[in-house]
Every structure is written in structure tokens, then in C-alpha cells.
Design an enzyme around this catalytic site. Structure first.
Site: not given
Ligand code: GDG
Length: 480
Positions: A166, A373
Site C-alpha cells: 500500500h 504517499d
Molecule cells: C495507506 C497508504 C494508501 C482519516 N481520518 C479519519 C478517517 N480517515 C480515513 C480517510 C481515508 C483513510 O483514513 C486514510 O487513507 P489514506 O489513503 O489517505 O492514507 P493511509 O492511512 O496512510 O493508507 C496510502 C492506503 O493505504 C490504501 O492503499 O492510499 O497511500 O499510506 O479513508 O477517510 N476516517 C474517519 N475519521 C477520521 O478522522 N472516519
């Protein structure tokens, strides 16, 4: 317990997903991007989800606890404090995470952490082994579990095993700084299929395999260490249709009203991230400061609403970034705030998914500026949550994997505060027609490459390359 023979799926092999953390479907909305994406996959297809329970125990059980949730069977293991410290906080999050995100300065190499990481991988693989059927399709996720397939193969596992990374794959110069890089690279060759977020990640993996280990390339297949695997890009998607619906749910609408109520004439810029140094939040605050410096018409008119719940709070580097952010936000607000306005509103706790969707929709600009990212799902969620008739504008870092697919966003260099400030000002005054056109293009991409397209593409490819492995007449059958 159901005998293995009865557990076989009626159509096609059973999906066994393995990730560091198993999150109960009820609370998955609070998990990171991986939990959200995996659950979508398992809900539609059913299967087994195996991994850490999230619990620390003095005497962890050697066998998993099993629970059912609709079509999903959850099998979880507790970890001891020492295991958690070495495997999760230590090697995974203080070594692999910073290294793979090109932060050699934050990378801690500790042989004890590495030993603990290998031990936990072996222990978890040993606990999963008795739950497996011969025909299972096993899908391992992310950097916590790089050597998991090798540990399963040591148990004589013959099943098709795929791995999805990821996070970004690093350049060879970075990877080779890791004392154990050879063992980790070799262990990756126990998989049949390696999935990466972007073509660039695939290319870096190939470069490393060729340069360091003399790997042979043929199409998407790579041979090294006497084994052959397929390496391809499978950019992860979200369930864009569902997220668009969530954004008009009553809870989301309520949140929309709350954001808009006091700020009808103001531009709300939203940032949503796990509190992590890779997400570029301090640089983002600086860019907003630069916006205020350069464009006085923003005073009293623009607000950054930054939601950044604490993550990995026991890791020292994460404690430091939290302190740093509070300080920068305090300085900027101190400099610019008026009696009824503050330029930065910073929320350091998680919000509900529906609340989040409403906030995205109410915000005129989505500011997603990671320094590096794998993909970044927030960029995708922001677009999916918009009102197509009056959408907001996405400002997106060129260093997010999602930028490759989302070229209709305003693409920026997150290190360049002035360029980000200028992009924000452009977004503020972007005409409705241009906003609609850009949004329509982005939304089409999200619907085409959604979560189920991602899952199907990966699992079909896994099936295909495993079939080739078993066919001795195939030119890509295993060398050993
Ligand atoms: C890894 C990789 C890749 C965040 N704050 C809250 C909340 N979130 C949710 C967001 C989103 C998720 O968390 C974050 O996803 P990301 O993709 O931005 O980042 P990582 O957690 O680092 O994920 C990344 C991912 O895996 C998938 O392959 O895209 O590059 O680092 O869904 O909405 N959700 C809630 N409250 C919050 O305060 N409910």
C-alpha cells in the site's frame, strides 16, 4: 469448527486476506485506508480475514480467535508487548515506513526489532496455516508482512499467494541502506504476484531486483533467487458511488450545514490525514501562511479545517510531529486571527465517516499535499463527496500515487509553499464551468477504477499467474 472441506466456496477459491490489523466491520470506518479497502473486498466476496486483533496480551494464545460477521470470518491473534514493540512500533513503523517514504533521517535500524518482526511473521503464518484450504487464494497486505509468504512456504504452503504494497516502493539506493534488504527482497520472491500502487513503484522494484540480484525480466515476470513472480501496478480505488451517497446522508447533510452555517461567504479548505510526517501537514500550514501573506483578500475569508487524528502515538517521531503542528498552527493563528476568525482550525481526533463526507462536500477546496504517499484515498473521497452541480476543487501533491490518475486536479509540489498558495488562490476563483469539467473527469476515473475493479484486477491476475506456475508447458512455469 467447520471442517476445511465444507469451507470451500461454491464458486471459485476462497479469499483469505491477511493484514497487520483486523478491524471489526462495525468499527472499520475508523481504520486507515487499508481497512476500508479490504472490507469492501471481503463484503462482496466473503472469505477469511486474518491478522492482529489490536490487543496486547501477557500470554498470547497460539491459536487465533475466530468470529463471524456476515460473509466474513475474522481470525485474530493477540501480540505480546515485546512483540508489538519490536514488530509493529519498531521494525514496521520506525524502519520500513520511514525508509519506504524516503525518510532515511527518521529510519531506525535495530537488529532486535528486525528479529522480532521476523518472529511475529513466522508465528502468525504458523497460526494461519491450519485454517487454510488447498484451493485458497491468499492475499497478504502491506509492509508489516513482507516475509509472510516465505513463512507460509516454510510450512509447505502451495496455495496461490499475492501481496499488495500500500505504500511506495523505495529507490534502490534507499532500500539497500537497510542491513536486511537482501533477505527481505528474497522473501518477496515467495509470492506469485506482487501488486504496487503505481507503475513507478513497479519500476523501482524491478530496478532493485536487476541491479542487486541480477534478476531476469520477461514482460511482467521477474526471475531471481530461483523463483519467478509477476509484478504489476494495481492502483487502489474507493467505492466512489457509495461514498457519493454517504455524502448526501442525513448525518453528512447535518455536518454540511454546520460547516457552511458560520462560513457562508468564506472559503473552507479541508485537509484530512492520519497525523503522520509523510502527509506534509506542517508544509501545508506553511502554504496557508504563504497564502495569507501573498493575498490580503484571504484575511477573514479563508480557513483551513485540518482533521488529523493521532496515529502510532507511541512512536517518538509521531509525538514530535504532533507538537510541531500545534506550535505552527498557534503561531499562524496568533499572527492572523481576528476576533471572529482563525485561519487554521485543527482537530486532533477522529470523526465519523459520514461526518467526514459532509465536511468534504461543504469545503470549497480539498488540500491533499503528502510529501510521499502510496496512493492517498482522501483525494478520492473528497472528489466523490462533491455536489457535481457545484463542486469544490482538489489541490493535490504530485508525490501522491493518486496524482498519476487524477491529473484534472490542480497538481502541486508540496515543498513549494508559494506554488501551493497560488494554486489555492486559483482554486478560490475557479469559474463554475471549469470546476464542473474537472470534477466530471475526476469522477469518471474514480468510477472506472473503483474498489471492486482494483480487487478483481488483482485477484484475476493472481489466479492467472498461479495457473501458469502450475502448467509445466508454460514458458513462465517456476524455475525451481
Ligand atoms: C495507506 C497508504 C494508501 C482519516 N481520518 C479519519 C478517517 N480517515 C480515513 C480517510 C481515508 C483513510 O483514513 C486514510 O487513507 P489514506 O489513503 O489517505 O492514507 P493511509 O492511512 O496512510 O493508507 C496510502 C492506503 O493505504 C490504501 O492503499 O492510499 O497511500 O499510506 O479513508 O477517510 N476516517 C474517519 N475519521 C477520521 O478522522 N472516519
Amino acid at each position: 469448527m467447520t471442517p476445511p472441506s465444507l469451507r470451500k466456496a461454491a464458486s471459485g477459491p476462497r479469499l483469505v486476506a491477511v493484514s497487520n490489523r483486523v478491524v471489526h466491520p462495525r468499527s472499520a470506518a475508523r481504520g486507515g485506508g487499508l481497512a476500508v479497502a479490504l472490507l469492501d473486498a471481503l463484503r462482496q466476496r466473503g472469505g477469511l480475514w486474518f491478522g492482529w486483533s489490536g490487543q496486547i496480551s501477557d500470554h498470547p494464545d497460539t491459536r487465533p480467535s475466530v468470529a463471524e460477521s456476515g460473509p466474513i470470518r475474522l481470525a485474530t491473534m493477540d501480540l505480546s508487548q515485546a512483540e508489538h514493540d519490536a514488530y509493529y512500533n519498531g521494525f514496521a513503523n520506525r524502519c520500513l515506513w520511514p525508509l519506504f517514504h524516503l525518510r532515511l533521517d527518521l529510519t531506525a535500524f535495530d537488529p532486535q526489532h528486525y528479529d522480532g518482526y521476523m518472529r511475529v511473521n513466522r508465528r502468525l503464518a504458523g497460526a494461519l496455516w491450519p485454517l487454510l484450504d488447498d484451493n485458497d487464494q491468499i492475499w497478504i497486505h502491506d509492509y508489516h508482512l513482507l516475509p509472510f509468504a516465505e513463512a507460509l512456504r516454510e510450512q509447505r504452503a502451495k496455495q496461490q499467494i499475492g501481496f499488495f504494497l500500500h505504500i511506495p516502493f523505495p529507490v534502490p539506493e534507499m532500500l539497500t541502506a537497510l542491513p536486511h534488504y537482501r533477505d527481505l527482497m528474497r522473501s518477496l520472491f515467495s509470492y506469485d504476484l506482487l501488486g504496487f500502487q503505481t507503475e513507478d513503484d513497479v519500476q523501482r522494484f524491478r530496478d532493485c531486483a536487476v541491479r542487486e540480484f541480477g534478476a531476469q525480466l520477461r514482460g511482467d515476470t521477474i526471475t531471481a533467487f530461483g523463483r519467478r513472480l509477476t509484478a504489476k501496478a494495481f492502483p487502489i480505488g474507493i467505492d466512489a458511488r457509495e461514498f457519493a451517497e454517504i455524502a448526501t446522508s442525513p448525518t453528512a447533510q447535518q455536518e454540511f450545514q454546520r460547516v457552511r452555517a458560520h462560513r457562508e461567504d468564506r472559503t473552507v479548505i479541508v485537509g484530512v490525514d492520519r497525523l503522520d510526517y509523510t502527509k506534509g501537514i506542517p508544509e501545508r500550514f506553511r502554504s496557508v501562511e504563504c497564502l495569507l501573506d501573498r493575498y490580503p483578500d484571504t484575511h477573514g475569508q479563508v480557513e483551513l479545517l485540518q482533521i488529523a487524528p493521532t496515529s502510532r502515538g507511541e512512536v517518538p517521531e509521531y509525538m514530535a510531529i504532533r507538537r510541531e503542528l500545534e506550535q505552527i498552527a498557534g503561531n499562524i493563528n496568533g499572527r492572523y486571527a481576528q476576533l471572529d476568525w482563525e485561519p487554521i482550525r485543527y482537530i486532533n481526533r477522529p470523526l465519523g465517516r459520514r461526518q467526514l463526507a459532509g465536511i468534504y462536500r461543504a469545503s470549497r477546496i480539498g488540500l491533499v499535499t503528502p510529501l510521499r504517499d502510496g496512493m492517498n484515498l482522501v483525494a478520492k473521497e473528497y472528489v466523490a463527496a462533491q455536489d457535481p452541480a457545484d463542486p469544490g476543487v482538489l489541490v493535490l501533491s504530485r508525490f501522491a500515487g493518486s496524482a498519476k490518475q487524477m491529473q484534472s486536479a490542480l497538481i502541486v509540489n508540496p515543498y513549494d509553499n508559494t506554488a501551493v498558495a497560488d494554486a489555492l488562490q486559483t482554486a478560490r476563483y475557479m469559474p463554475l464551468e471549469e470546476r464542473r469539467n474537472r470534477h466530471a473527469e475526476l469522477m469518471q476515473g474514480l468510477l472506472r477504477n473503483d474498489a471492486s475493479a482494483w480487487r478483481e484486477a488483482f485477484l484475476q491476475e493472481l489466479q492467472r499467474c498461479s495457473a501458469q506456475r502450475e502448467d509445466p508447458a508454460s514458458p513462465t512455469a517456476q524455475a525451481a
